[in-house]
Enzyme design. Structure first.
Site, mmCIF file in Angstrom:
data_model
loop_
_atom_site.group_PDB
_atom_site.id
_atom_site.type_symbol
_atom_site.label_atom_id
_atom_site.label_comp_id
_atom_site.label_asym_id
_atom_site.label_seq_id
_atom_site.Cartn_x
_atom_site.Cartn_y
_atom_site.Cartn_z
ATOM 1 N N ASN A 181 -10.785 0.462 1.601
ATOM 2 C CA ASN A 181 -9.349 0.599 1.645
ATOM 3 C C ASN A 181 -8.881 0.402 0.148
ATOM 4 O O ASN A 181 -8.959 -0.800 -0.430
ATOM 5 C CB ASN A 181 -8.813 -0.636 2.505
ATOM 6 C CG ASN A 181 -7.389 -0.932 2.496
ATOM 7 O OD1 ASN A 181 -6.685 -0.097 1.855
ATOM 8 N ND2 ASN A 181 -6.979 -2.004 3.101
ATOM 9 N N CYS A 234 0.721 -1.083 0.058
ATOM 10 C CA CYS A 234 0.129 0.102 -0.236
ATOM 11 C C CYS A 234 0.986 0.896 0.163
ATOM 12 O O CYS A 234 0.341 2.367 -0.134
ATOM 13 C CB CYS A 234 -1.046 -0.048 1.151
ATOM 14 S SG CYS A 234 -2.181 -1.300 1.062
ATOM 15 N N HIS A 257 -3.126 6.593 4.821
ATOM 16 C CA HIS A 257 -3.653 5.448 4.648
ATOM 17 C C HIS A 257 -4.866 4.910 5.322
ATOM 18 O O HIS A 257 -4.480 4.812 6.502
ATOM 19 C CB HIS A 257 -2.697 4.421 4.284
ATOM 20 C CG HIS A 257 -2.890 3.022 3.621
ATOM 21 N ND1 HIS A 257 -3.788 2.966 2.363
ATOM 22 C CD2 HIS A 257 -3.150 1.764 4.107
ATOM 23 C CE1 HIS A 257 -3.925 1.535 2.158
ATOM 24 N NE2 HIS A 257 -4.058 1.016 3.388
#
Length: 342
Positions: free
Chosen positions: A300, A128, A270
């Site tokens: 997400n 990520c 994030h």
């Protein structure tokens, strides 16, 4: 590892000069997803379990025939159009994503073929944190004189790594974190700027935690087999690892730059779940009003998260205003990037 371009002198600065993003049209509610899991597996959960546990009401999902490259190309075209550029104005193209179209070739080539550019093209992958790593890599190549203008793109389709038919409670629990996923694309143009730009970058890596979560298929360990194509990871264990790692990367950034939370117009973080985001603000002291909260409506989005958030606020930013990027990625890595709009 801290990287600061100040040593190169004030003459050369690299900044983000245009932003684009792409959200698939298909919307999937947590209620729909839970009903799908129950229908396919027979595993029954209390009503609204997914939404209550994650705080996620909806997320986007790529349609049949839409791929990671599809979302990246759409975001790239938006960013280029807003900058008044054509694909051939770019001499470096980085596809920076946790998702890819295939193992080989690099997805950057698929994106480039669609755009029609002829830039040096390659992939950057770090879970990520991929998109922020891509931005930093492009910046470094421009500073080194290896590129003049870069296009960094991501296309994330993690929803395709979700196990929709778990065989029982064990498989459901093992892949539960995957039910947070939503699909998206993002893109930025980077080039030399006269003021502002990317002012500071810091990273911290704790690779001993790599087995905590991921998609373990497709490489030399597990080249084939459906079992390894799904996301594995316990959300509670992932959260414990990040809490154990702590906030030192943020503390160093504040001490080194002399900037406090109120010196940033926005802080892009994030986002995995709403409870995780709330815990982040509790541990760090980041003011809630500085955040761009996307997780309840978009889930997400893996490495596209920060790019989508930036696109939501970019047009409102005035020259001289700063944005802090805070990346959290499996592996495990943390990253901060301070950017000032030129």
């Amino acid at each position: 590892m801290h990287i600061d371009h100040a040593a190169r002198g004030a003459a050369l600065r690299v900044g983000i000069t245009s932003v684009g993003s792409c959200l698939p049209d298909t919307e999937v509610t947590s209620r729909d997803l839970q009903e799908q899991i129950t229908a396919a597996s027979g595993v029954r959960l209390p009503e609204r379990t997914l939404e209550r546990v994650t705080g996620i009401g909806t997320r986007r999902a790529a349609a049949e025939g839409e791929y990671a490259s599809t979302l990246a190309v759409r975001a790239a075209r938006t960013a280029l159009e807003r900058a008044g550029l054509t694909p051939c104005d770019v001499d470096l193209l980085l596809f920076a994503s946790a998702t890819r179209d295939m193992v080989e070739p690099a997805t950057a080539h698929i994106v480039q073929a669609e755009l029609g550019s002829r830039a040096h093209a390659l992939d950057v992958t770090n879970a990520c944190n991929s998109f922020v790593n891509g931005i930093d890599t492009a910046r470094s190549m421009i500073l080194a004189g290896r590129a003049r203008r870069a296009l960094v793109v991501t296309g994330e389709t993690p929803s395709r790594a979700v196990r929709h038919a778990p065989s029982g409670p064990g498989q459901l629990r093992d892949g539960f974190a995957g039910y947070t996923f939503g699909d998206a694309g993002a893109a930025v143009v980077l080039e030399q700027v006269e003021r502002g730009g990317i002012l500071d970058v810091d990273t911290e890596t704790h690779s001993e935690h790599w087995p905590v979560g991921g998609i373990f298929g497709g490489g030399s360990r597990h080249p084939r087999g459906d079992e390894h194509t799904y996301f594995h990871g316990d959300g509670g264990e992932l959260r414990e690892v990040f809490e154990k790692v702590g906030t030192s990367v943020l503390d160093r950034m504040r001490q080194r730059t002399g900037l406090d939370w109120n010196d940033f117009r926005h802080i892009l973080v994030h986002q995995v779940t709403v409870p995780y985001l709330e815990r982040f603000t509790e541990l760090t002291g980041v003011p809630r009003d500085r955040l761009v909260v996307t997780v309840p409506e978009l889930g997400n989005m893996a490495s596209a998260t920060l790019g989508v958030q930036l696109d939501l606020v970019h047009e409102q930013l005035r020259p001289g205003e700063r944005v802090l990027f805070v990346g959290l990625g499996g592996g495990v890595s943390l990253m901060t990037l301070v950017w000032e709009k030129a």
